[in-house]
Design a protein around this motif. Structure first.
Motif, PDB file in Angstrom:
ATOM      1  N   MET A   1     -73.505  69.354  -7.488  1.00 16.25           N
ATOM      2  CA  MET A   1     -73.825  69.319  -8.909  1.00 16.25           C
ATOM      3  C   MET A   1     -74.197  70.705  -9.409  1.00 16.25           C
ATOM      4  SD  MET A   1     -76.072  65.874  -9.356  1.00 16.25           S
ATOM      5  CE  MET A   1     -75.407  64.279  -8.932  1.00 16.25           C
ATOM      6  N   ALA A   2     -73.957  70.944 -10.672  1.00 12.54           N
ATOM      7  CA  ALA A   2     -74.279  72.248 -11.232  1.00 12.54           C
ATOM      8  C   ALA A   2     -75.776  72.378 -11.419  1.00 12.54           C
ATOM      9  CB  ALA A   2     -73.577  72.425 -12.577  1.00 12.54           C
ATOM     10  N   ILE A   3     -76.249  73.584 -11.286  1.00 12.00           N
ATOM     11  CA  ILE A   3     -77.685  73.815 -11.383  1.00 12.00           C
ATOM     12  C   ILE A   3     -78.126  73.779 -12.836  1.00 12.00           C
ATOM     13  CG2 ILE A   3     -77.614  76.319 -11.579  1.00 12.00           C
ATOM     14  CD1 ILE A   3     -79.877  76.278  -9.424  1.00 12.00           C
ATOM     15  N   SER A   4     -79.319  73.290 -13.096  1.00 12.71           N
ATOM     16  CA  SER A   4     -79.775  73.142 -14.480  1.00 12.71           C
ATOM     17  C   SER A   4     -81.066  73.906 -14.708  1.00 12.71           C
ATOM     18  CB  SER A   4     -79.976  71.664 -14.829  1.00 12.71           C
ATOM     19  OG  SER A   4     -80.938  71.080 -13.980  1.00 12.71           O
ATOM     20  N   PHE A   5     -81.058  75.191 -14.372  1.00 15.02           N
ATOM     21  CA  PHE A   5     -82.212  76.023 -14.650  1.00 15.02           C
ATOM     22  C   PHE A   5     -82.459  76.042 -16.153  1.00 15.02           C
ATOM     23  CE2 PHE A   5     -80.684  78.374 -10.752  1.00 15.02           C
ATOM     24  CZ  PHE A   5     -81.686  77.885  -9.942  1.00 15.02           C
ATOM     25  N   HIS A   6     -83.714  76.062 -16.525  1.00 11.07           N
ATOM     26  CA  HIS A   6     -84.043  76.106 -17.945  1.00 11.07           C
ATOM     27  C   HIS A   6     -83.646  77.447 -18.538  1.00 11.07           C
ATOM     28  CE1 HIS A   6     -86.279  72.316 -18.182  1.00 11.07           C
ATOM     29  NE2 HIS A   6     -86.658  72.586 -16.952  1.00 11.07           N
ATOM     30  N   VAL A   7     -83.010  77.407 -19.700  1.00 13.69           N
ATOM     31  CA  VAL A   7     -82.587  78.637 -20.366  1.00 13.69           C
ATOM     32  C   VAL A   7     -83.800  79.348 -20.934  1.00 13.69           C
ATOM     33  CG1 VAL A   7     -81.225  79.589 -22.250  1.00 13.69           C
ATOM     34  CG2 VAL A   7     -80.348  77.657 -20.935  1.00 13.69           C
ATOM     35  N   ARG A   8     -83.837  80.648 -20.713  1.00 18.62           N
ATOM     36  CA  ARG A   8     -84.974  81.424 -21.182  1.00 18.62           C
ATOM     37  C   ARG A   8     -84.815  81.777 -22.649  1.00 18.62           C
ATOM     38  NH1 ARG A   8     -84.065  86.121 -19.149  1.00 18.62           N
ATOM     39  NH2 ARG A   8     -81.951  85.464 -18.729  1.00 18.62           N
ATOM     40  N   SER A   9     -85.906  81.784 -23.361  1.00 22.22           N
ATOM     41  CA  SER A   9     -85.866  82.173 -24.767  1.00 22.22           C
ATOM     42  C   SER A   9     -86.113  83.662 -24.938  1.00 22.22           C
ATOM     43  CB  SER A   9     -86.924  81.392 -25.568  1.00 22.22           C
ATOM     44  OG  SER A   9     -88.217  81.635 -25.030  1.00 22.22           O
ATOM     45  N   ASN A  10     -86.674  84.289 -23.921  1.00 20.18           N
ATOM     46  CA  ASN A  10     -86.983  85.711 -23.994  1.00 20.18           C
ATOM     47  C   ASN A  10     -86.279  86.462 -22.883  1.00 20.18           C
ATOM     48  OD1 ASN A  10     -88.920  85.386 -26.130  1.00 20.18           O
ATOM     49  ND2 ASN A  10     -90.290  84.496 -24.595  1.00 20.18           N
ATOM     50  N   SER A  11     -86.238  87.774 -23.018  1.00 20.62           N
ATOM     51  CA  SER A  11     -85.648  88.601 -21.986  1.00 20.62           C
ATOM     52  C   SER A  11     -86.608  88.728 -20.816  1.00 20.62           C
ATOM     53  CB  SER A  11     -85.332  89.996 -22.544  1.00 20.62           C
ATOM     54  OG  SER A  11     -84.411  89.904 -23.598  1.00 20.62           O
ATOM     55  N   PHE A  12     -86.106  89.302 -19.715  1.00 25.05           N
ATOM     56  CA  PHE A  12     -86.961  89.534 -18.567  1.00 25.05           C
ATOM     57  C   PHE A  12     -88.119  90.447 -18.942  1.00 25.05           C
ATOM     58  CE2 PHE A  12     -83.291  88.560 -15.743  1.00 25.05           C
ATOM     59  CZ  PHE A  12     -83.936  87.619 -14.961  1.00 25.05           C
ATOM     60  N   PRO A  13     -89.290  90.221 -18.393  1.00 24.33           N
ATOM     61  CA  PRO A  13     -90.387  91.162 -18.595  1.00 24.33           C
ATOM     62  C   PRO A  13     -89.996  92.528 -18.045  1.00 24.33           C
ATOM     63  CG  PRO A  13     -91.180  89.095 -17.661  1.00 24.33           C
ATOM     64  CD  PRO A  13     -89.685  89.054 -17.598  1.00 24.33           C
ATOM     65  N   SER A  14     -90.453  93.583 -18.691  1.00 23.81           N
ATOM     66  CA  SER A  14     -90.056  94.931 -18.295  1.00 23.81           C
ATOM     67  C   SER A  14     -90.560  95.291 -16.906  1.00 23.81           C
ATOM     68  CB  SER A  14     -90.588  95.945 -19.321  1.00 23.81           C
ATOM     69  OG  SER A  14     -92.003  95.858 -19.403  1.00 23.81           O
ATOM     70  N   ARG A  15     -91.575  94.566 -16.411  1.00 19.78           N
ATOM     71  CA  ARG A  15     -92.130  94.901 -15.107  1.00 19.78           C
ATOM     72  C   ARG A  15     -91.211  94.469 -13.963  1.00 19.78           C
ATOM     73  NH1 ARG A  15     -94.922  90.354 -16.768  1.00 19.78           N
ATOM     74  NH2 ARG A  15     -94.876  88.559 -15.369  1.00 19.78           N
ATOM     75  N   LEU A  16     -90.186  93.635 -14.258  1.00 22.87           N
ATOM     76  CA  LEU A  16     -89.300  93.173 -13.214  1.00 22.87           C
ATOM     77  C   LEU A  16     -88.350  94.280 -12.781  1.00 22.87           C
ATOM     78  CD1 LEU A  16     -88.413  89.531 -14.280  1.00 22.87           C
ATOM     79  CD2 LEU A  16     -90.142  90.316 -12.665  1.00 22.87           C
ATOM     80  N   GLU A  80     -78.587  75.946  -2.553  1.00 21.84           N
ATOM     81  CA  GLU A  80     -77.439  75.078  -2.295  1.00 21.84           C
ATOM     82  C   GLU A  80     -76.725  74.695  -3.585  1.00 21.84           C
ATOM     83  OE1 GLU A  80     -79.067  71.863  -0.093  1.00 21.84           O
ATOM     84  OE2 GLU A  80     -79.331  73.041   1.746  1.00 21.84           O
ATOM     85  N   GLN A  81     -77.490  74.519  -4.655  1.00 19.33           N
ATOM     86  CA  GLN A  81     -76.874  74.194  -5.937  1.00 19.33           C
ATOM     87  C   GLN A  81     -76.104  75.390  -6.497  1.00 19.33           C
ATOM     88  OE1 GLN A  81     -80.325  72.396  -8.091  1.00 19.33           O
ATOM     89  NE2 GLN A  81     -78.890  70.729  -8.424  1.00 19.33           N
ATOM     90  N   LEU A  82     -76.655  76.583  -6.298  1.00 15.92           N
ATOM     91  CA  LEU A  82     -75.933  77.784  -6.710  1.00 15.92           C
ATOM     92  C   LEU A  82     -74.614  77.894  -5.959  1.00 15.92           C
ATOM     93  CD1 LEU A  82     -78.701  80.549  -6.916  1.00 15.92           C
ATOM     94  CD2 LEU A  82     -77.381  79.599  -8.799  1.00 15.92           C
ATOM     95  N   LEU A  83     -74.658  77.578  -4.690  1.00 13.75           N
ATOM     96  CA  LEU A  83     -73.455  77.637  -3.860  1.00 13.75           C
ATOM     97  C   LEU A  83     -72.419  76.623  -4.346  1.00 13.75           C
ATOM     98  CD1 LEU A  83     -72.529  79.215  -1.328  1.00 13.75           C
ATOM     99  CD2 LEU A  83     -73.289  77.265   0.036  1.00 13.75           C
ATOM    100  N   ASP A  84     -72.893  75.434  -4.665  1.00 11.02           N
ATOM    101  CA  ASP A  84     -71.995  74.381  -5.137  1.00 11.02           C
ATOM    102  C   ASP A  84     -71.392  74.740  -6.496  1.00 11.02           C
ATOM    103  OD1 ASP A  84     -70.899  71.616  -4.923  1.00 11.02           O
ATOM    104  OD2 ASP A  84     -72.137  71.280  -6.693  1.00 11.02           O
ATOM    105  N   GLY A  85     -72.236  75.250  -7.395  1.00  8.96           N
ATOM    106  CA  GLY A  85     -71.744  75.625  -8.717  1.00  8.96           C
ATOM    107  C   GLY A  85     -70.745  76.762  -8.660  1.00  8.96           C
TER     108      GLY A  85
END
Length: 262
Positions: A1-16, A80-85
């Motif tokens: 099955m495809a992965i269903s990560f929640h879509v982010r409303s903001n960009s990555f924090p600059s500290r990443l 595993e879901q990433l692999l499947d997708g």
């Protein structure tokens, strides 16, 4: 099955990590291209190229210790879901490449018949149209499976980019599918001959390289060599873009497999 990560409303924090920020920028660019994109071969090819570059970046991102740690916390379920997708997206690439290659060969034979003005033109046209029907059926099957989502909530926001990339990939193949088969109005070519002349002109005006040749195939007398050549060139460009994307997806999958094997 495809992965269903929640879509982010903001960009990555600059500290990443800078690689994460780079991926975020690519996702923003791809989302913008989806909204502004027209149904043309050049726009589809550009999006294929951008998607290929995105997966190159994702492959680098997934090798970062912080990403692998976040994936490990989920006991490899997300991995595993990433692999499947990614496998399903790779399937779409391979299905598209194989069928486009077959279609291109039929178009070459059709051009040869048109040049020589002898041969079984109707037979080659039937083979070409059959290959298009085969691609349509395969596309619909894989796209349907990709749209089946599993309710999995990510424990780390940084992993959401992988789910977004999968969703964007699916949207691109949706666009490719509709580009190749046209709108519902213009795809029912068997009804075109029954429409008034004004309606036919309107439909043809909306046609792209694929649907224009489909229209001409309904009456071999209107078939133009230059239109077949333009379509062949369009198919070649799509093949090149899909091949590059396929290679990036394979490298991406290898990195995912390496995580599972640790």
């Amino acid at each position: 099955m495809a992965i269903s990560f929640h879509v982010r409303s903001n960009s990555f924090p600059s500290r990443l990590h800078p690689q994460a920020a780079h991926v975020d920028e690519q996702l923003i660019r791809l989302r913008s291209s989806e909204e502004a994109s027209t149904s043309s071969s050049s726009s589809i090819c550009k999006r294929l190229n951008n998607l290929q570059e995105l997966h190159q970046s994702l492959e680098k991102l997934i090798r970062l210790p912080a990403t692998q740690q976040a994936l490990a916390q989920d006991q490899n379920k997300a991995t595993e879901q990433l692999l499947d997708g990614s496998l399903k997206i790779l399937d779409l690439c391979n299905i598209s490449k194989d069928t486009l290659s077959q279609m291109k060969e039929y178009l070459k034979e059709i051009q040869s018949i048109l040049r020589r003005k002898r041969g079984n033109l109707s037979g080659e046209i039937k083979k070409y149209l059959a290959s298009r029907r085969s691609l349509k059926k395969s596309f619909q099957k894989v796209l349907k499976s990709l749209k089946v989502k599993q309710d999995l909530k990510c424990i780390d926001e940084s992993l959401a980019v992988f789910g977004e990339a999968e969703a964007i990939s699916m949207n691109l193949f949706d666009s490719l599918f509709y580009f190749m088969y046209g709108s519902k109005t213009c795809s029912k070519w068997s009804l075109v001959s029954k429409l008034i002349n004004q309606k036919k002109v309107s439909c043809e005006a909306q046609a792209n390289e694929f649907t224009k040749v489909d229209f001409e195939f309904q009456s071999e007398k209107t078939l133009k060599m230059e239109d077949v050549q333009v379509l062949e060139s369009c198919i070649q460009d799509l093949e090149d873009g899909l091949e590059s994307l396929s290679k990036s997806l394979i490298k991406y999958r290898v990195s995912i497999l390496n995580i599972i094997g640790q």
